[in-house]
Design a protein around this motif. Structure first.
Motif, PDB file in Angstrom:
ATOM      1  N   UNK A  85      -6.975   7.438  12.730  1.00 13.61           N
ATOM      2  CA  UNK A  85      -8.513   7.547  12.827  1.00 13.61           C
ATOM      3  C   UNK A  85      -8.584   9.020  13.047  1.00 13.61           C
ATOM      4  N   UNK A  86      -8.232   9.424  14.412  1.00 12.99           N
ATOM      5  CA  UNK A  86      -8.107  10.915  14.653  1.00 12.99           C
ATOM      6  C   UNK A  86      -7.688  11.738  13.780  1.00 12.99           C
ATOM      7  N   UNK A  87      -6.487  11.437  13.245  1.00 14.41           N
ATOM      8  CA  UNK A  87      -5.777  12.306  12.542  1.00 14.41           C
ATOM      9  C   UNK A  87      -6.630  12.347  10.952  1.00 14.41           C
ATOM     10  N   UNK A  88      -7.222  11.644  10.354  1.00 15.04           N
ATOM     11  CA  UNK A  88      -7.718  11.475   9.340  1.00 15.04           C
ATOM     12  C   UNK A  88      -9.110  12.398   9.518  1.00 15.04           C
ATOM     13  N   UNK A  89     -10.035  11.952  10.693  1.00 15.55           N
ATOM     14  CA  UNK A  89     -11.168  12.638  10.722  1.00 15.55           C
ATOM     15  C   UNK A  89     -10.845  13.982  11.151  1.00 15.55           C
ATOM     16  N   UNK A  90      -9.751  14.631  11.893  1.00 21.11           N
ATOM     17  CA  UNK A  90      -9.368  15.681  12.169  1.00 21.11           C
ATOM     18  C   UNK A  90      -9.051  16.621  10.773  1.00 21.11           C
ATOM     19  N   UNK A  91      -8.438  15.785   9.782  1.00 21.62           N
ATOM     20  CA  UNK A  91      -7.957  16.232   8.661  1.00 21.62           C
ATOM     21  C   UNK A  91      -9.372  16.791   7.761  1.00 21.62           C
ATOM     22  N   UNK A  92     -10.272  15.943   7.811  1.00 16.40           N
ATOM     23  CA  UNK A  92     -11.450  15.946   7.108  1.00 16.40           C
ATOM     24  C   UNK A  92     -12.336  17.128   7.564  1.00 16.40           C
ATOM     25  N   UNK A  93     -12.552  17.297   8.785  1.00 18.86           N
ATOM     26  CA  UNK A  93     -12.941  18.381   9.628  1.00 18.86           C
ATOM     27  C   UNK A  93     -12.370  19.685   9.300  1.00 18.86           C
ATOM     28  N   UNK A  94     -11.106  19.807   9.355  1.00 12.67           N
ATOM     29  CA  UNK A  94     -10.274  21.067   8.982  1.00 12.67           C
ATOM     30  C   UNK A  94     -10.712  21.279   7.468  1.00 12.67           C
ATOM     31  N   UNK A  95     -10.850  20.559   6.619  1.00  9.87           N
ATOM     32  CA  UNK A  95     -10.965  20.827   5.330  1.00  9.87           C
ATOM     33  C   UNK A  95     -12.358  21.166   5.120  1.00  9.87           C
ATOM     34  N   UNK A  96     -13.308  20.708   5.660  1.00  8.26           N
ATOM     35  CA  UNK A  96     -14.939  21.224   5.881  1.00  8.26           C
ATOM     36  C   UNK A  96     -14.673  22.687   6.200  1.00  8.26           C
ATOM     37  N   UNK A  97     -14.057  22.898   7.534  1.00  7.36           N
ATOM     38  CA  UNK A  97     -13.943  24.435   7.930  1.00  7.36           C
ATOM     39  C   UNK A  97     -13.228  25.382   6.883  1.00  7.36           C
ATOM     40  N   UNK A  98     -12.465  24.856   6.075  1.00  8.55           N
ATOM     41  CA  UNK A  98     -11.427  25.699   5.242  1.00  8.55           C
ATOM     42  C   UNK A  98     -12.573  25.953   4.085  1.00  8.55           C
ATOM     43  N   UNK A  99     -13.316  24.974   3.540  1.00  8.59           N
ATOM     44  CA  UNK A  99     -14.163  25.171   2.474  1.00  8.59           C
ATOM     45  C   UNK A  99     -15.180  26.149   2.888  1.00  8.59           C
ATOM     46  N   UNK A 100     -15.943  25.981   4.266  1.00  9.00           N
ATOM     47  CA  UNK A 100     -16.795  26.983   4.751  1.00  9.00           C
ATOM     48  C   UNK A 100     -16.153  28.423   4.743  1.00  9.00           C
ATOM     49  N   UNK A 101     -15.052  28.462   4.869  1.00  6.72           N
ATOM     50  CA  UNK A 101     -14.554  29.963   5.073  1.00  6.72           C
ATOM     51  C   UNK A 101     -14.329  30.492   3.581  1.00  6.72           C
ATOM     52  N   UNK A 102     -13.941  29.528   2.891  1.00  2.65           N
ATOM     53  CA  UNK A 102     -13.653  30.139   1.479  1.00  2.65           C
ATOM     54  C   UNK A 102     -14.993  30.451   0.668  1.00  2.65           C
ATOM     55  N   UNK A 103     -16.302  29.734   1.161  1.00  5.90           N
ATOM     56  CA  UNK A 103     -17.421  29.896   0.371  1.00  5.90           C
ATOM     57  C   UNK A 103     -18.433  30.700   1.145  1.00  5.90           C
ATOM     58  N   UNK A 104     -18.014  31.071   2.197  1.00  9.91           N
ATOM     59  CA  UNK A 104     -19.124  31.757   3.284  1.00  9.91           C
ATOM     60  C   UNK A 104     -19.477  32.885   2.602  1.00  9.91           C
ATOM     61  N   UNK A 105     -20.942  33.374   2.561  1.00 10.91           N
ATOM     62  CA  UNK A 105     -21.157  34.597   2.071  1.00 10.91           C
ATOM     63  C   UNK A 105     -20.928  35.781   2.863  1.00 10.91           C
ATOM     64  N   UNK A 106     -20.377  36.955   2.298  1.00 10.01           N
ATOM     65  CA  UNK A 106     -20.135  37.995   2.966  1.00 10.01           C
ATOM     66  C   UNK A 106     -21.247  38.900   3.192  1.00 10.01           C
ATOM     67  N   UNK A 107     -21.369  39.514   4.257  1.00 11.86           N
ATOM     68  CA  UNK A 107     -22.523  40.291   4.359  1.00 11.86           C
ATOM     69  C   UNK A 107     -22.453  41.904   3.732  1.00 11.86           C
ATOM     70  N   UNK A 108     -22.247  41.835   2.417  1.00 10.69           N
ATOM     71  CA  UNK A 108     -22.141  43.073   1.827  1.00 10.69           C
ATOM     72  C   UNK A 108     -23.657  43.710   1.282  1.00 10.69           C
ATOM     73  N   UNK A 109     -23.924  44.819   1.713  1.00  8.05           N
ATOM     74  CA  UNK A 109     -25.244  45.475   1.519  1.00  8.05           C
ATOM     75  C   UNK A 109     -25.329  46.804   0.765  1.00  8.05           C
ATOM     76  N   UNK A 110     -26.276  47.067   0.342  1.00  5.93           N
ATOM     77  CA  UNK A 110     -26.582  48.343  -0.164  1.00  5.93           C
ATOM     78  C   UNK A 110     -27.843  48.748   0.265  1.00  5.93           C
ATOM     79  N   UNK A 111     -27.600  49.907   0.835  1.00  4.61           N
ATOM     80  CA  UNK A 111     -28.779  50.799   1.771  1.00  4.61           C
ATOM     81  C   UNK A 111     -29.523  51.917   1.047  1.00  4.61           C
ATOM     82  N   UNK A 112     -30.721  51.976   0.797  1.00  4.38           N
ATOM     83  CA  UNK A 112     -31.350  53.314   0.303  1.00  4.38           C
ATOM     84  C   UNK A 112     -31.912  53.771   1.694  1.00  4.38           C
ATOM     85  N   UNK A 113     -31.419  54.970   1.850  1.00  2.00           N
ATOM     86  CA  UNK A 113     -31.971  55.603   3.147  1.00  2.00           C
ATOM     87  C   UNK A 113     -32.232  57.018   2.884  1.00  2.00           C
ATOM     88  N   UNK A 114     -32.801  57.796   3.830  1.00  2.28           N
ATOM     89  CA  UNK A 114     -33.130  59.349   3.663  1.00  2.28           C
ATOM     90  C   UNK A 114     -34.495  59.528   3.251  1.00  2.28           C
TER      91      UNK A 114
END
Length: 194
Positions: A85-114
Motif C-alpha cells: 500500500x505504501x509503495x503504491x500510494x508513494x508511486x502515485x504521489x510521485x507521478x502527480x509530482x512529476x506531472x506537476x513539474x512537466x505542466x507547471x507554468x513558467x514565469x516568462x514575461x514581457x515587460x514594457x518600461x520606460x
C-alpha cells in the motif's frame, strides 16, 4: 483590440479602447484589480524574461524514476500488504509530482518600461506571437499619439518651445530627420503668414 491571458490562477485582460486608452483587468485567486491607462504613458522598451524548463524537467524525470521503483519493488519482495500500500500510494504521489513539474507554468514575461507606466504581460499566454503583436501595436499607437501631440503646428506657440519639442521628438526617434525638417518649415511658414 483585446488580449486575454491566463497563467495558473492569475488572469489578465488588456483591452484597447478607441486606440487611446488601455483597460487592464487583473484577477488573482483572492483579489481583482482594474485600471485604465492613457496609451501615451506606456513605455516603449521591451524586456523579455524567460526561464528554462530543463531543471524542472529533470526533477520531473527523477519523480518518474522513483514512481517506477515504487511500482516495481513489490515484484522483488515478499507479499506484505502494508508495504505494498505504501509503495503504491508513494508511486502515485510521485507521478502527480512529476506531472506537476512537466505542466507547471513558467514565469516568462514581457515587460514594457520606460514610460510613466510599466506593463507586464505573460509571454506565453495565449502565445508568444500574439503577445508580441499586441505589444507592437501598443508601442506604435503610443508613439503616434505622442508624435501627433507634440508636433502639432501652432503658430501661437513660441519658436523656442516648438523647436525644443521637435528636438525631443527627433532625439527619441518619434520622427525622422525629414519629418523634423518638414515640421520646422511648416512652423516657419505659419509664422510668416500670420
Amino acid at each position: 483590440m483585446k488580449l486575454k491571458q491566463t497563467i495558473g490562477s492569475q488572469k489578465k485582460e488588456f483591452e484597447l479602447i478607441n486606440e487611446t486608452e488601455l483597460v487592464i483587468k487583473e484577477k488573482y485567486l483572492l483579489s481583482t484589480k482594474e485600471r485604465t491607462v492613457d496609451i501615451e504613458y506606456i513605455g516603449h522598451q521591451k524586456t523579455i524574461k524567460t526561464h528554462s524548463r530543463k531543471s524542472v524537467n529533470i526533477i520531473g524525470y527523477f519523480f518518474i524514476i522513483i514512481a517506477t521503483v515504487c511500482w516495481i519493488t513489490p515484484f522483488f519482495t515478499e507479499n506484505q500488504s502494508e508495504k505494498l500500500d505504501v509503495l503504491i500510494w508513494g508511486g502515485l504521489f510521485m507521478t502527480v509530482l512529476a506531472f506537476t513539474c512537466f505542466k507547471a507554468p513558467m514565469d516568462n514575461t514581457l515587460t514594457l518600461s520606460g514610460g510613466h507606466i510599466n506593463l507586464i504581460f505573460f509571454l506565453d499566454s495565449p502565445s508568444k506571437e500574439e503577445v508580441e503583436t499586441f505589444v507592437a501595436k501598443l508601442i506604435y499607437l503610443s508613439k503616434e499619439k505622442i508624435k501627433e501631440k507634440y508636433s502639432r503646428i501652432d503658430s501661437d506657440l513660441p519658436e523656442e518651445t516648438f523647436m525644443n519639442q521637435m528636438n525631443w521628438l527627433l532625439n527619441n526617434k518619434f520622427i525622422s530627420e525629414n519629418e523634423y525638417q518638414e515640421k520646422k518649415n511648416e512652423y516657419k511658414i505659419g509664422k510668416l503668414t500670420k
